[in-house]
Design an enzyme around this catalytic site. Structure first.
Site, short mmCIF file in Angstrom:
data_model
loop_
_atom_site.label_atom_id
_atom_site.label_comp_id
_atom_site.label_asym_id
_atom_site.label_seq_id
_atom_site.Cartn_x
_atom_site.Cartn_y
_atom_site.Cartn_z
N TYR A 83 -15.08 4.62 7.19
CA TYR A 83 -15.63 3.28 6.97
C TYR A 83 -17.09 3.16 7.39
O TYR A 83 -17.50 2.18 7.99
CB TYR A 83 -14.74 2.23 7.64
CG TYR A 83 -13.42 2.09 6.92
CD1 TYR A 83 -13.30 1.25 5.82
CD2 TYR A 83 -12.31 2.85 7.28
CE1 TYR A 83 -12.11 1.14 5.13
CE2 TYR A 83 -11.11 2.76 6.60
CZ TYR A 83 -11.02 1.89 5.52
OH TYR A 83 -9.85 1.79 4.83
N HIS A 115 -7.89 0.01 -4.09
CA HIS A 115 -8.78 0.83 -3.28
C HIS A 115 -9.30 1.92 -4.19
O HIS A 115 -8.52 2.72 -4.69
CB HIS A 115 -8.02 1.50 -2.14
CG HIS A 115 -7.52 0.56 -1.08
ND1 HIS A 115 -6.68 0.96 -0.08
CD2 HIS A 115 -7.80 -0.74 -0.86
CE1 HIS A 115 -6.43 -0.06 0.72
NE2 HIS A 115 -7.09 -1.10 0.27
N ASP A 134 -13.11 2.46 -1.26
CA ASP A 134 -12.31 2.90 -0.12
C ASP A 134 -12.97 4.14 0.45
O ASP A 134 -13.37 5.04 -0.29
CB ASP A 134 -10.89 3.22 -0.59
CG ASP A 134 -9.93 3.32 0.58
OD1 ASP A 134 -10.26 2.81 1.66
OD2 ASP A 134 -8.85 3.91 0.40
N HIS A 135 -13.07 4.19 1.72
CA HIS A 135 -13.67 5.31 2.44
C HIS A 135 -15.01 5.70 1.80
O HIS A 135 -15.28 5.43 0.65
CB HIS A 135 -12.74 6.53 2.48
CG HIS A 135 -11.41 6.17 3.09
ND1 HIS A 135 -10.36 7.03 3.15
CD2 HIS A 135 -10.96 5.03 3.68
CE1 HIS A 135 -9.34 6.43 3.73
NE2 HIS A 135 -9.67 5.21 4.05
N HIS A 145 0.86 -1.19 0.00
CA HIS A 145 0.00 0.00 0.00
C HIS A 145 0.90 1.24 0.00
O HIS A 145 1.90 1.27 0.70
CB HIS A 145 -0.88 -0.02 1.26
CG HIS A 145 -1.93 1.04 1.29
ND1 HIS A 145 -1.65 2.36 1.60
CD2 HIS A 145 -3.26 1.00 1.05
CE1 HIS A 145 -2.77 3.06 1.54
NE2 HIS A 145 -3.77 2.26 1.21
N CYS A 167 -3.93 2.07 -4.57
CA CYS A 167 -4.83 2.93 -3.79
C CYS A 167 -4.95 4.23 -4.57
O CYS A 167 -4.08 5.09 -4.53
CB CYS A 167 -4.32 3.16 -2.37
SG CYS A 167 -5.51 4.14 -1.45
C1 DNO Z 1 -6.91 3.52 5.01
C2 DNO Z 1 -6.19 2.37 4.53
C3 DNO Z 1 -4.86 2.12 5.22
C4 DNO Z 1 -4.35 0.79 4.80
C5 DNO Z 1 -2.99 0.43 5.28
C6 DNO Z 1 -2.52 -0.75 4.46
O1 DNO Z 1 -8.08 3.57 4.92
O2 DNO Z 1 -6.10 2.38 3.17
O3 DNO Z 1 -5.04 2.09 6.58
O4 DNO Z 1 -5.18 -0.17 5.34
O5 DNO Z 1 -2.13 1.47 5.14
O6 DNO Z 1 -1.42 -1.32 5.04
#
Ligand code: DNO
Length: 414
Positions: free
Chosen positions: A386, A314, A369-370, A249, A287
């Site tokens: 989340y 993500h 994501d989010h 990530h 991401c």
């Molecule tokens: C946030 C996430 C990060 C991710 C870590 C992966 O929402 O994308 O916390 O889980 O950095 O290791």
């Protein structure tokens, strides 16, 4: 006629679940239509082995559905934390490397083969505001560079911090700091050093935080990178033998901060990673929101360039401030500075390429994501970013794009 409506199933829709304390339950997730779960054993401290029993227990919570309900599968781990001693290559860190590899082996024995991790020193992802109000009335996460500087210079009072900001930036930060109430300063501190779920196991006091940062005062980018490569040169051969895909990530936000070197931020960082360690198990979590919070990262181009390395993605949009481009808020999934549709197109092309090559690298797991805190999310306890409804909105929009683009795959893969 029916054939016209047949769309080949593409992309594995996944959803992050933080475990039994997550206010969004497994039964809630089932209703979203996602098929796969992204999870971790957050209760195990960094550096300890995840035993097969502990993995199986967590897996049962996810996979043992009531008769008649659609099963879910724990497919992706996010993340096995990498112990700070590995990042610092401290004497004795080999034990933590062995433990990390043992956790990976145990996960593989339980059928979990996609593993997200990161190599960010001290802090995981960071935001300054967890309830930034949008014109719609929903709330988003935000990173405000000026507030962050106010924290760094005047709350943390980090050694030599003033050498890393311009005079003008220091003045602005001071004005922001002066205008904040004690409660606001406390909240900002909490958000940066203790709050977010990515680092559930680690939260620090200001003093501990200063000590943790000072451990890196002599660590350059090259030496941190060397420590990542040394760790991976042990983990990757085992991962390859087990058919495990590692998916690093990026550092979020993707640049140096608090005097810490950050090394997974740009295409050049990834090029170096793969040039040094070409193993097919060496891959990335694309991401989109993290990489996209830098104006010099072009996401569709990166998705194409690193397509074969993407095991997990993500999907999230960010909008950067027009003048201070290091500040951003998390925008709607499809409406942001990132051309999400072009990114999804690249991911679908890559999946198609894998199917044609009959490659075992398989489908790409994606997750919304989010999400914004909106409607019934508001006022509920949520892990920042989340919430249920905000993420569901993101997933539904992304699913629509995938479905629309998958209708005619002949145009994909140029
Ligand atoms: C946030 C996430 C990060 C991710 C870590 C992966 O929402 O994308 O916390 O889980 O950095 O290791």
């Amino acid at each position: 006629m029916l054939g016209l409506f047949f769309v080949e199933k593409t992309m594995r829709e996944s959803w992050r679940w933080f475990g039994p304390n997550d206010p969004v339950t497994i039964n809630d997730i089932r209703q979203t239509g996602a098929t796969d779960i992204v999870s971790a054993l957050h209760f195990i401290p960094a550096g300890e082995v995840w035993s097969i029993d502990a993995i199986r227990e967590h897996q049962a919570l996810i996979e043992n559905a009531e008769a008649g309900l659609t099963p879910l599968k724990w497919s992706v781990v996010e993340s096995i934390p990498v112990h700070e001693d590995i990042k610092l290559a401290r004497p004795g860190h080999q034990m933590y490397v062995d433990n990390w590899i043992a956790s990976m082996e145990n996960l593989a024995k339980c059928g979990i083969n996609t593993l997200c991790y990161n190599f960010m020193p001290v802090i995981d992802w960071t935001r300054t505001d967890l309830d930034y109000r949008l014109p719609s009335g929903a709330y988003a996460l935000r990173f405000d560079q000026e507030k962050f500087a106010a924290f760094d210079l005047f709350i943390l009072q980090r050694d030599k911090a003033d050498t890393e900001y311009t005079r003008e930036e220091i003045l602005v930060a001071k004005q922001i700091y002066d205008a904040m109430s004690e409660a606001e300063r406390g909240e900002l501190t909490e958000n940066i050093i203790a709050g977010l779920p990515g680092k559930m196991a680690d939260s620090y006091s200001l003093d501990d935080f200063r000590t943790m940062l000072s451990n890196y005062s002599d660590v350059s980018h090259d030496s941190l990178r060397g420590n990542l490569f040394a760790f991976l040169s042990q983990a990757l051969p085992r991962a390859e033998a087990l058919g495990v895909k590692l998916a690093i990530h990026p550092d979020d936000p993707p640049r140096d901060m608090l005097g810490l070197p950050r090394i997974i931020c740009t295409s050049a960082d990834l090029e170096l990673l793969f040039k040094t360690l070409p193993s097919p198990s060496n891959g990335i979590t694309l991401c989109v929101g993290t990489y996209g919070s830098r104006p010099d990262n072009d996401l569709p181009v990166m998705a194409k360039q690193f397509a074969a390395r993407i095991h997990f993605s993500h999907l999230r949009g960010v909008s950067r401030d027009s003048v201070e481009q290091r500040s951003f808020y998390e925008a709607n999934h499809l409406d942001s500075d990132i051309d999400m549709i072009a990114v999804i197109k690249e991911l679908l092309s890559e999946e198609k390429r894998r199917r044609q090559a009959d490659s075992d690298s398989g489908e790409i797991y994606i997750r919304p994501d989010h999400g914004h805190q909106m409607m019934d999310d508001i006022g509920k306890a949520v892990n920042p970013g989340y919430s249920a409804i905000g993420r569901l909105k993101g997933l539904a929009e992304i699913r629509g794009v995938i479905r629309a683009l998958s209708g005619d795959q002949s145009e994909l893969v140029s």
